[in-house]
Write a protein that holds these residues in place. Structure first.
Motif, short mmCIF file in Angstrom:
data_model
loop_
_atom_site.label_atom_id
_atom_site.label_comp_id
_atom_site.label_asym_id
_atom_site.label_seq_id
_atom_site.Cartn_x
_atom_site.Cartn_y
_atom_site.Cartn_z
N TYR A 184 -6.60 15.40 -3.06
CA TYR A 184 -6.58 14.56 -1.88
C TYR A 184 -6.69 13.09 -2.27
O TYR A 184 -7.33 12.74 -3.26
N HIS A 185 -6.04 12.25 -1.52
CA HIS A 185 -5.93 10.80 -1.70
C HIS A 185 -4.90 10.41 -2.75
O HIS A 185 -4.49 9.27 -2.79
N GLY A 186 -4.49 11.34 -3.62
CA GLY A 186 -3.53 10.98 -4.66
C GLY A 186 -4.07 9.89 -5.57
O GLY A 186 -3.38 8.88 -5.83
N ASP A 187 -5.29 10.06 -6.08
CA ASP A 187 -5.90 9.05 -6.93
C ASP A 187 -5.07 8.80 -8.18
O ASP A 187 -4.57 9.73 -8.82
N VAL A 188 -4.91 7.52 -8.53
CA VAL A 188 -4.21 7.13 -9.74
C VAL A 188 -5.06 6.13 -10.50
O VAL A 188 -5.43 5.08 -9.96
N GLY B 142 -1.79 -1.34 -6.40
CA GLY B 142 -2.42 -0.66 -5.27
C GLY B 142 -1.53 -0.40 -4.09
O GLY B 142 -1.99 0.11 -3.06
N GLN B 143 -0.22 -0.68 -4.20
CA GLN B 143 0.69 -0.49 -3.08
C GLN B 143 1.76 0.53 -3.44
O GLN B 143 2.56 0.31 -4.35
N TRP B 144 1.77 1.64 -2.72
CA TRP B 144 2.74 2.71 -2.93
C TRP B 144 3.51 2.92 -1.63
O TRP B 144 2.93 3.18 -0.58
N TYR C 250 -9.03 -2.03 -13.05
CA TYR C 250 -8.64 -1.89 -11.65
C TYR C 250 -9.29 -0.65 -11.05
O TYR C 250 -9.47 0.36 -11.72
N PRO C 251 -9.62 -0.70 -9.75
CA PRO C 251 -10.16 0.51 -9.10
C PRO C 251 -9.07 1.56 -8.99
O PRO C 251 -7.87 1.28 -9.10
N LEU C 252 -9.50 2.80 -8.73
CA LEU C 252 -8.53 3.87 -8.51
C LEU C 252 -7.62 3.52 -7.34
O LEU C 252 -8.09 3.08 -6.29
N GLU C 253 -6.32 3.72 -7.54
CA GLU C 253 -5.38 3.53 -6.44
C GLU C 253 -5.20 4.85 -5.70
O GLU C 253 -5.29 5.92 -6.30
N LYS C 254 -4.94 4.77 -4.41
CA LYS C 254 -4.78 5.97 -3.58
C LYS C 254 -3.36 5.97 -3.01
O LYS C 254 -3.02 5.14 -2.18
#
Length: 319
Positions: free
Chosen positions: A96-100, A148-150, A109-113
């Motif tokens: 869940y969230h698709g953490d990257v 952070g933008q997908w 950098y923080p984890l991207e979602k």
């Protein structure tokens, strides 16, 4: 002798398994590692309870050859790279969230979602024209347009409930405006003019990998060891060997197509798939493959080899 010396191997690789590889450039490669856990113990765990690592190997600094990030809570992680907006290594979780996780280029950098509050189902991370793409089940493809933008690329796909006959497992492109996505049971789509168009693939077999090659063709790997070649709605099967395993990746290197699966590394010689040779000897490799910046790497559970078109070098080997 391997590039990674024994002390680094014992610290970072002993009791861990290599489950993926990706090249950022000729000096930096990334590996995904999972903790090696006995089958009986692992069978009682959720996948995200198995620890993971993202390993950076620096081929131009042998005195400090490794960077390592330890992770918990990542489900079936996939390793990849992004060259824009920054050159970074990526590790994506299926959960869940698709953490990257993104590492490199001098910042933490923080984890991207990618998919906040939604199961990501990531099957691949692919770098096309320097941008990273998150490929997921149910025809979900996201482009990393900035830190952070997908952005979901969905125009052209029909509305309605998805099923297991649908992709995707892989994506490749001649450019970011001319791409092909494959997966499911013969599910092949062409991204052109900012819209997805069905290719009407002539088989409903399971598809696993795609390559948009410099020779102008699109190559697709399917079940049974099948290799297809074509573009848009025109496809021909050019090879089949009744294999029981799916190809992990297709890549182009040294003016030919390479295919890698769990048990073998092969090349297309124009008529059939063959094992590569070097100095008159067959090159025995398997697992996962990547190509970029004039180098090729192959990684299995315990070894990583690098080929520059002239020599094969052991990067990681057990001691």
């Amino acid at each position: 002798m391997a590039y990674i010396k024994e002390d680094y191997w014992k610290k970072e690789f002993k009791n861990w398994l290599i489950t993926g590889c990706s090249i950022r450039d000729k000096n930096i490669i990334y590996l995904c590692l999972r903790k090696s856990i006995p089958y009986d113990a692992a069978s009682k765990l959720w996948d995200n309870e198995i620890p993971s690592k993202l390993i950076s190997i620096y081929l131009d600094t042998p005195e400090t050859p490794i960077g390592s990030t330890y992770l918990e809570g990542f489900d079936s992680p996939i390793v990849g790279v992004s060259l824009k907006p920054k050159a970074q290594g990526l590790l994506a979780s299926r959960g869940y969230h698709g953490d990257v996780l993104c590492v490199g280029s001098g910042a933490n950098y923080p984890l991207e979602k990618v998919t906040p509050n939604i199961f990501s189902g990531v099957t691949n991370i692919k770098c096309i024209n320097e941008y990273s793409y998150h490929i997921g089940l149910g025809r979900k493809i996201y482009k990393r347009t900035n830190i952070g933008q997908w952005t979901l690329l969905h125009d052209g796909f029909p509305d309605g409930k998805m099923n297991t006959n649908m992709g995707f497992c892989d994506l490749d492109g001649f450019s970011e405006y001319d791409m092909y996505a494959v997966g499911g049971e013969g599910d092949v789509w062409h991204y052109i003019n900012n819209k997805w168009i069905s290719c009407g693939f002539p088989s409903n077999e399971q598809l696993s990998a795609v390559l948009c090659a410099p020779d102008g063709y699109v190559y697709i790997a399917g079940e049974g060891g099948n290799l297809w070649r074509g573009r848009e709605s025109h496809w021909e099967k050019i090879h089949s060997d009744n294999s029981t395993v799916l190809t992990h990746q297709l890549r182009w290197f040294d003016n030919r197509l390479w295919a890698c699966d769990t048990y073998r590394l092969q090349c297309w010689d124009g008529e059939k798939m063959i094992r590569p040779e070097h100095n008159g000897k067959t090159v025995i490799c398997s697992g996962y493959i990547d190509v970029r910046d004039n180098i090729l790497i192959v990684a299995d559970l315990h070894n990583v080899k690098l080929y520059d078109g002239l020599i094969w070098q052991n990067i990681v080997s057990p001691y």
